[in-house]
Design an enzyme around this catalytic site. Structure first.
Site, PDB file in Angstrom:
ATOM      1  N   ASN A   1      -4.300 -19.168 -31.934  1.00  0.00           N
ATOM      2  CA  ASN A   1      -3.387 -20.310 -32.158  1.00  0.00           C
ATOM      3  C   ASN A   1      -4.126 -21.540 -32.649  1.00  0.00           C
ATOM      4  O   ASN A   1      -3.946 -22.635 -32.117  1.00  0.00           O
ATOM      5  CB  ASN A   1      -2.656 -20.681 -30.855  1.00  0.00           C
TER       6      ASN A   1
ATOM      7  N   ARG B   1     -10.352 -26.735 -36.629  1.00  0.00           N
ATOM      8  CA  ARG B   1     -10.674 -26.798 -35.192  1.00  0.00           C
ATOM      9  C   ARG B   1     -11.590 -25.652 -34.770  1.00  0.00           C
ATOM     10  O   ARG B   1     -12.476 -25.837 -33.941  1.00  0.00           O
ATOM     11  CB  ARG B   1      -9.389 -26.826 -34.358  1.00  0.00           C
TER      12      ARG B   1
ATOM     13  N   ARG C   1      -8.864 -22.178 -24.150  1.00  0.00           N
ATOM     14  CA  ARG C   1      -9.864 -21.161 -24.533  1.00  0.00           C
ATOM     15  C   ARG C   1     -11.169 -21.349 -23.771  1.00  0.00           C
ATOM     16  O   ARG C   1     -12.019 -20.465 -23.739  1.00  0.00           O
ATOM     17  CB  ARG C   1     -10.118 -21.204 -26.036  1.00  0.00           C
TER      18      ARG C   1
ATOM     19  N   LYS D   1      -5.026  -8.791 -32.244  1.00  0.00           N
ATOM     20  CA  LYS D   1      -5.389  -9.414 -33.529  1.00  0.00           C
ATOM     21  C   LYS D   1      -6.851  -9.860 -33.505  1.00  0.00           C
ATOM     22  O   LYS D   1      -7.613  -9.642 -34.462  1.00  0.00           O
ATOM     23  CB  LYS D   1      -4.430 -10.588 -33.804  1.00  0.00           C
TER      24      LYS D   1
ATOM     25  N   ASP E   1      -1.418 -10.744 -38.029  1.00  0.00           N
ATOM     26  CA  ASP E   1      -0.923 -11.977 -37.408  1.00  0.00           C
ATOM     27  C   ASP E   1       0.382 -12.366 -38.109  1.00  0.00           C
ATOM     28  O   ASP E   1       0.953 -11.552 -38.846  1.00  0.00           O
ATOM     29  CB  ASP E   1      -1.975 -13.098 -37.510  1.00  0.00           C
TER      30      ASP E   1
ATOM     31  N   HIS F   1       0.947 -14.180 -40.655  1.00  0.00           N
ATOM     32  CA  HIS F   1       0.859 -14.116 -42.120  1.00  0.00           C
ATOM     33  C   HIS F   1       1.007 -12.671 -42.608  1.00  0.00           C
ATOM     34  O   HIS F   1       1.744 -12.389 -43.550  1.00  0.00           O
ATOM     35  CB  HIS F   1      -0.486 -14.653 -42.606  1.00  0.00           C
TER      36      HIS F   1
END
Ligand SMILES: Nc1nc2[nH]c(O)nc2c(=O)[nH]1
Length: 372
Positions: A132, A137, A187, A239, A258, A260
């Site tokens: 995500n 980032r 995370r 993924k 994912d 996309h």
């Protein structure tokens, strides 16, 4: 004085700008004044990291160099040949594998995209960060891990370069709170728990390093066993496991799915998983407890069908379509900034839902984000 060596490869086979900072690798910094890309890596099987540079000032070759006086130019060139997987010709795959099986490739250019062979441990941690998240980032997090918990390896034009920290270094030195402050969010916990589990796994299997341990697992496992193992780490779902297998373990046939890729599959390939497909997969995974728990069966049917469609290098075909779908990218420069930019040679598209957040309008001015 840096000594540069050449690798003969055309831009059609490798476009550095589209490969080094477009969602596969997150630690290359571009020196915008010279067009040189700089990072640290373990050259061949060396224990220590070296600062490595690559540049592409010609359409027919790239150049590579290192500041490490203990590495010969031949070592660097051999290493980069493996890193860029230059034994694989994307043009040949396109003509002989993809086009004959998939007429949609008639309208698709490969844009110098290829799949890298990165260090397994670095790939694993980087892709935990990718959940995500957007490329800016993820890049920022990978640099923060290195500058806080890695070792300083060298300096290029006043910018310091660090090793990627080992699981031991992360576990001994980082806290969840620190990682949260560095911007890792939820995370942070995944990274610390995964570092701990890798330390335990390594000691059980007597492996010298994180990457050696992971490489041993990869080379002794079929795809399903490997994915089951990778998903046993906190923060790794199907993924992320598939990205690690493809970009860090040389599993060329693996198609990470994912939002996309799901969109591409449903929109362009009319792949719509049926209940029958899902039931068949549930039966197939009955002895894989982690897979049964973590996999999204609909997306897994898509993974399987795209793998059948594109063949043994299906993951590379995914790379080409993924790149085309997301349209733009971000990367670090040697001034410590992360800037968004469009891909080389391709037209931008309109953003829709985009968990990587890397589609952007050509008219919007790209913001600059500081790497801390
Ligand atoms: N080629 C790909 N690159 C990626 N980056 C990322 O975060 N996901 C992907 C992916 O599925 N393919």
């Amino acid at each position: 004085m840096l000594k540069w060596g050449r690798l003969n490869v055309s831009r059609a086979e490798l476009e550095l700008a589209n490969v080094l900072q477009a969602g596969q690798a997150f630690r290359w910094m571009v020196d915008e004044a010279t067009g040189e890309y700089v990072t640290t890596m373990k050259i061949l099987d060396k224990e220590q990291y070296s600062v490595v540079l690559v540049r592409q000032h010609d359409d027919n070759f790239i150049e590579c160099a290192t500041y490490d006086s203990e590495c010969s130019l031949d070592d660097v060139l051999n290493h980069m040949t493996k890193y860029f997987r230059l034994e694989v010709s994307v043009q040949e795959l396109y003509q002989k594998e993809w086009l004959p099986k998939d007429s949609r490739f008639k309208d698709i250019e490969t844009h110098g995209i290829r799949v890298l062979r990165q260090e397994p441990w670095e790939t694993l941690v980087s892709f935990i960060c990718s959940t995500n998240n957007n490329i800016s980032r993820i890049t920022k997090m990978c640099h923060a891990l290195c500058s806080n918990y890695g070792d300083k390896i060298g300096t290029h034009n006043s910018t310091d370069f660090y090793s990627f920290p080992t699981s031991n270094s992360i576990y001994d030195n980082a806290t969840e709170e620190q990682l949260r402050k560095l911007g890792f969010g939820y995370r942070a916990k995944y990274i610390i728990e995964t570092a701990k589990k890798i330390i335990d796994d390594k000691s059980e299997h007597v492996a010298a390093s994180d990457s050696e341990y992971l490489s041993n697992i990869a080379s002794s496992s079929d795809y399903f066993t490997l994915r089951e193992h990778l998903m046993s780490y906190t923060g790794i779902g199907p993924k992320v496991a598939d990205c690690i297998a493809l970009m860090g373990m040389g599993r060329d046939e693996v198609v990470p799915v994912d939002v996309h890729v799901e969109r591409i599959a449903r929109r362009d390939y009319k792949i719509n998983p049926t209940n029958k497909d899902v039931t068949a997969l549930r039966e197939e995974y009955k002895d894989l407890p982690v897979t049964r728990k973590k996999v999204n069966f609909q997306l897994d049917v898509i993974r399987m069908k795209l793998n059948e469609q594109w063949g043994p290098y299906a993951g590379w075909a995914q790379g080409v379509l993924f790149f085309r779908e997301v349209g733009g990218t971000s990367g670090a420069n040697t001034k410590g900034e992360i800037t968004k930019r469009k891909h080389e040679h391709i037209k931008l598209k309109t953003p829709e839902d985009n968990d990587l957040g890397i589609i952007h309008s050509p008219r919007r001015k790209a913001p600059k984000i500081k790497v801390e």
